[in-house]
Write an enzyme that holds these catalytic residues in place. Structure first.
Site, PDB file in Angstrom:
ATOM      1  N   ASN A 211      27.191 123.239 106.452  1.00 12.29           N
ATOM      2  CA  ASN A 211      27.633 123.115 105.055  1.00 12.29           C
ATOM      3  C   ASN A 211      27.348 121.714 104.540  1.00 12.29           C
ATOM      4  OD1 ASN A 211      30.022 121.374 105.600  1.00 12.29           O
ATOM      5  ND2 ASN A 211      30.625 123.160 106.802  1.00 12.29           N
ATOM      6  N   LYS A 290      13.292 131.068 119.745  1.00 13.26           N
ATOM      7  CA  LYS A 290      13.193 131.112 118.287  1.00 13.26           C
ATOM      8  C   LYS A 290      12.982 132.561 117.824  1.00 13.26           C
ATOM      9  CE  LYS A 290      10.417 129.336 114.545  1.00 13.26           C
ATOM     10  NZ  LYS A 290       9.130 128.785 114.191  1.00 13.26           N
ATOM     11  N   PRO A 306      37.622 129.729 116.078  1.00 15.61           N
ATOM     12  CA  PRO A 306      39.063 129.434 116.140  1.00 15.61           C
ATOM     13  C   PRO A 306      39.454 128.540 114.959  1.00 15.61           C
ATOM     14  CG  PRO A 306      37.860 128.201 117.827  1.00 15.61           C
ATOM     15  CD  PRO A 306      36.870 129.128 117.181  1.00 15.61           C
ATOM     16  N   ASP A 307      40.670 128.713 114.457  1.00 14.80           N
ATOM     17  CA  ASP A 307      41.159 127.859 113.365  1.00 14.80           C
ATOM     18  C   ASP A 307      41.877 126.655 113.991  1.00 14.80           C
ATOM     19  OD1 ASP A 307      42.668 126.655 111.272  1.00 14.80           O
ATOM     20  OD2 ASP A 307      42.389 128.494 110.099  1.00 14.80           O
TER      21      ASP A 307
HETATM   22  O1  PMT Z   1      32.587 115.270 103.901  1.00 17.22           O
HETATM   23  P1  PMT Z   1      32.485 114.975 102.415  1.00 17.22           P
HETATM   24  O2  PMT Z   1      31.082 115.168 101.871  1.00 17.22           O
HETATM   25  O3  PMT Z   1      33.084 113.634 102.051  1.00 17.22           O
HETATM   26  O4  PMT Z   1      33.370 116.085 101.654  1.00 17.22           O
HETATM   27  C1  PMT Z   1      34.776 116.090 101.805  1.00 17.22           C
HETATM   28  C2  PMT Z   1      35.324 117.519 101.940  1.00 17.22           C
HETATM   29  C3  PMT Z   1      35.099 118.261 100.640  1.00 17.22           C
HETATM   30  C4  PMT Z   1      34.648 118.239 103.100  1.00 17.22           C
HETATM   31  C5  PMT Z   1      36.854 117.375 102.255  1.00 17.22           C
HETATM   32  O5  PMT Z   1      37.472 116.712 101.201  1.00 17.22           O
HETATM   33  C6  PMT Z   1      37.505 118.726 102.460  1.00 17.22           C
HETATM   34  O6  PMT Z   1      37.939 119.406 101.546  1.00 17.22           O
HETATM   35  N1  PMT Z   1      37.602 119.175 103.741  1.00 17.22           N
HETATM   36  C7  PMT Z   1      38.085 120.519 104.122  1.00 17.22           C
HETATM   37  C8  PMT Z   1      36.961 121.491 103.958  1.00 17.22           C
HETATM   38  C9  PMT Z   1      37.327 122.884 104.388  1.00 17.22           C
HETATM   39  O7  PMT Z   1      36.768 123.389 105.307  1.00 17.22           O
HETATM   40  O8  PMT Z   1      38.290 123.442 103.716  1.00 17.22           O
HETATM   41  P2  PMT Z   1      38.847 124.944 103.991  1.00 17.22           P
HETATM   42  O9  PMT Z   1      39.668 125.225 102.801  1.00 17.22           O
HETATM   43  O10 PMT Z   1      37.728 125.881 104.328  1.00 17.22           O
HETATM   44  O11 PMT Z   1      39.724 124.778 105.293  1.00 17.22           O
HETATM   45  C10 PMT Z   1      41.145 124.508 105.231  1.00 17.22           C
HETATM   46  C11 PMT Z   1      41.542 123.557 106.323  1.00 17.22           C
HETATM   47  O12 PMT Z   1      41.439 124.194 107.591  1.00 17.22           O
HETATM   48  C12 PMT Z   1      40.735 122.272 106.431  1.00 17.22           C
HETATM   49  O13 PMT Z   1      41.668 121.250 106.716  1.00 17.22           O
HETATM   50  C13 PMT Z   1      39.802 122.529 107.595  1.00 17.22           C
HETATM   51  O14 PMT Z   1      39.495 121.315 108.273  1.00 17.22           O
HETATM   52  C14 PMT Z   1      40.657 123.431 108.480  1.00 17.22           C
HETATM   53  N2  PMT Z   1      39.918 124.376 109.301  1.00 17.22           N
HETATM   54  C15 PMT Z   1      39.185 125.378 108.732  1.00 17.22           C
HETATM   55  C16 PMT Z   1      38.554 126.315 109.537  1.00 17.22           C
HETATM   56  C17 PMT Z   1      38.660 126.208 110.937  1.00 17.22           C
HETATM   57  N3  PMT Z   1      38.049 127.082 111.736  1.00 17.22           N
HETATM   58  N4  PMT Z   1      39.365 125.198 111.472  1.00 17.22           N
HETATM   59  C18 PMT Z   1      39.994 124.295 110.692  1.00 17.22           C
HETATM   60  O15 PMT Z   1      40.634 123.370 111.188  1.00 17.22           O
END
Ligand code: PMT
Length: 402
Positions: A211, A290, A306-307
């Site tokens: 991403n 590939k 996993p979360d």
């Molecule tokens: O890196 P930059 O370019 O500076 O951009 C910053 C950012 C936009 C990435 C940052 O500010 C941000 O929002 N990070 C979280 C991005 C994200 O994955 O959000 P989410 O809404 O999909 O996930 C929610 C939360 O769960 C996040 O804290 C994520 O780290 C966590 N997560 C999600 C999925 C997973 N499998 N494990 C996790 O820990």
């Protein structure tokens, strides 16, 4: 410009081509009021003459452990205690190894062993030496003992190669010294674990799903936490950013790797901040070779990762847990839902998919939510936002404990 008036810095210079920059560093430190004394290893004198450092520091340069003239003035034990901060810049791979293993076979290593003052190390070496497991282990030992690692940066190296291992620039080191002395101490000695950047989920040996995260937000939060006195571990996906000063960095690629590293450290952490953009799904199978272009359409089967955040938040006696929510719409509603569902202490919501904030931008804006409260941190440089968020986290963390 902030001041280092009344601060005494002992600058240790070891053998490396970056030693020529250290003369400028002395000037930069002195112009904001620091009192600087320089100690050089014998190897350092092959790169820059002691006279240069004497001229810029205005003080005799210390070279020998058993120098009767120097000992008659300020003995080495006294010198080790004179400093408010020992800064080793450049710190060669050899010096880092000797420091990690407690050697005292020259003046500088003895000074480090004989001091109870903070030590900061600015590594400078070839990228492969920096990546070598021996150096990685030595750095781990140093950070575990509370020695600060300032840098290195990535970029072109004196040997012509490109990669991580360059000494931070004199102005960056000066800023790190200022930050060191201006820490507000709000997270002093707390262990803060932070995830940052994107993850990479392999499809085949040449392709992956990822991403747009650059890691900037997470690195800014890590920097701010270190400035607030925390012992910070930053678990980072693939990004091209220098490690903030005083931060232990562990690089990972996939969500599963990030999960494994975080879970091995989460119970020992006081605060966990999940800024990483972790892939929710990964290819169910990674092909060994590939994938060839034989079909008109191609279906990729994905399975859930996993979360990490939810797993940490569900730990018994787990850390104070802060999540991020990256949303393109209904930002607050979705963030509040995540906070409740994952049982988080706090969540920082940000809008993504718009130019000028969120992913791939120098700036961001956050709306932070916790049980019974919220705060808007308006659009600002991510560095500043990192400090504002850490101040808020420190406030909520301490409020919860009293
Ligand atoms: O890196 P930059 O370019 O500076 O951009 C910053 C950012 C936009 C990435 C940052 O500010 C941000 O929002 N990070 C979280 C991005 C994200 O994955 O959000 P989410 O809404 O999909 O996930 C929610 C939360 O769960 C996040 O804290 C994520 O780290 C966590 N997560 C999600 C999925 C997973 N499998 N494990 C996790 O820990």
């Amino acid at each position: 410009m902030q001041s280092l008036a009344n601060k005494r810095l002992l600058l240790g210079v070891t053998g490396g081509i970056a030693a020529y920059k250290s003369a400028d560093l002395v000037r930069r430190l002195k112009e904001i009021g620091a009192d600087v004394q320089v100690a050089m290893t014998p190897a350092a004198t092959h790169f820059v003459g002691p006279l240069t450092f004497q001229a810029v520091s205005g003080r005799p340069v210390r070279l020998e452990l058993l120098d009767p003239n120097a000992e008659a003035g300020m003995g080495h034990i006294e010198l080790a205690r004179w400093a408010d901060l020992l800064l080793i810049a450049p710190a060669s791979a050899d010096f880092i190894a000797r420091l990690a293993h407690g050697f005292a076979n020259d003046l500088l290593s003895t000074l480090c062993l004989a001091t109870d003052r903070p030590i900061a190390v600015a590594p400078a070496m070839n990228r492969l030496m920096w990546r070598n497991p021996a150096t990685r282990e030595n750095c781990r030992i140093l950070t575990q003992r509370g020695i600060r690692l300032w840098g290195p940066a990535a970029g072109e190296q004196a040997c012509g190669e490109v990669g991580e291992g360059r000494m931070l620039e004199p102005l960056q080191l000066r800023d790190a010294a200022i930050a060191h002395f201006t820490t507000d101490g709000s997270l002093r000695d707390l262990k803060v674990l932070i995830t940052a950047g994107p993850t990479r989920e392999d499809i085949d040996p040449v392709r992956f799903i990822s991403n747009r995260s650059t890691g900037r937000m997470g690195f800014a939060v890590a920097d701010a936490a270190a400035c607030a006195g925390a012992r910070v571990t930053l678990v980072s996906g693939p990004v091209s950013l220098p490690t903030p000063p005083d931060v232990e960095r562990i690089d990972v690629a996939s969500a599963q790797e990030m999960y494994d590293v975080v879970m091995s450290r989460a119970t020992a952490a006081d605060i966990f901040i999940a800024t990483a953009a972790v892939a929710d799904y990964r290819p169910a199978a990674r092909t060994e070779h590939k994938i060839k272009k034989t079909q008109e359409t191609f279906t990729l089967t994905l399975e859930r990762n996993p979360d990490i955040l939810a797993t940490v938040a569900a730990l018994d006696h787990g850390p104070f847990t802060v999540g991020f929510a990256a949303e393109t719409r209904n930002v607050l509603e979705y963030a509040e839902d995540k906070r409740r569902r994952k049982q988080l202490d706090m969540i920082a919501a940000n809008q993504v998919g718009v130019p000028g904030s969120g992913f791939e931008s120098e700036q961001n804006a956050l709306h932070v939510l916790w049980e019974g409260g919220e705060k808007v941190l308006p659009l600002a440089d991510k560095t500043q936002l990192g400090h504002e968020l850490i101040a808020l986290i420190a406030e909520r963390y301490h409020a919860r404990r009293h």
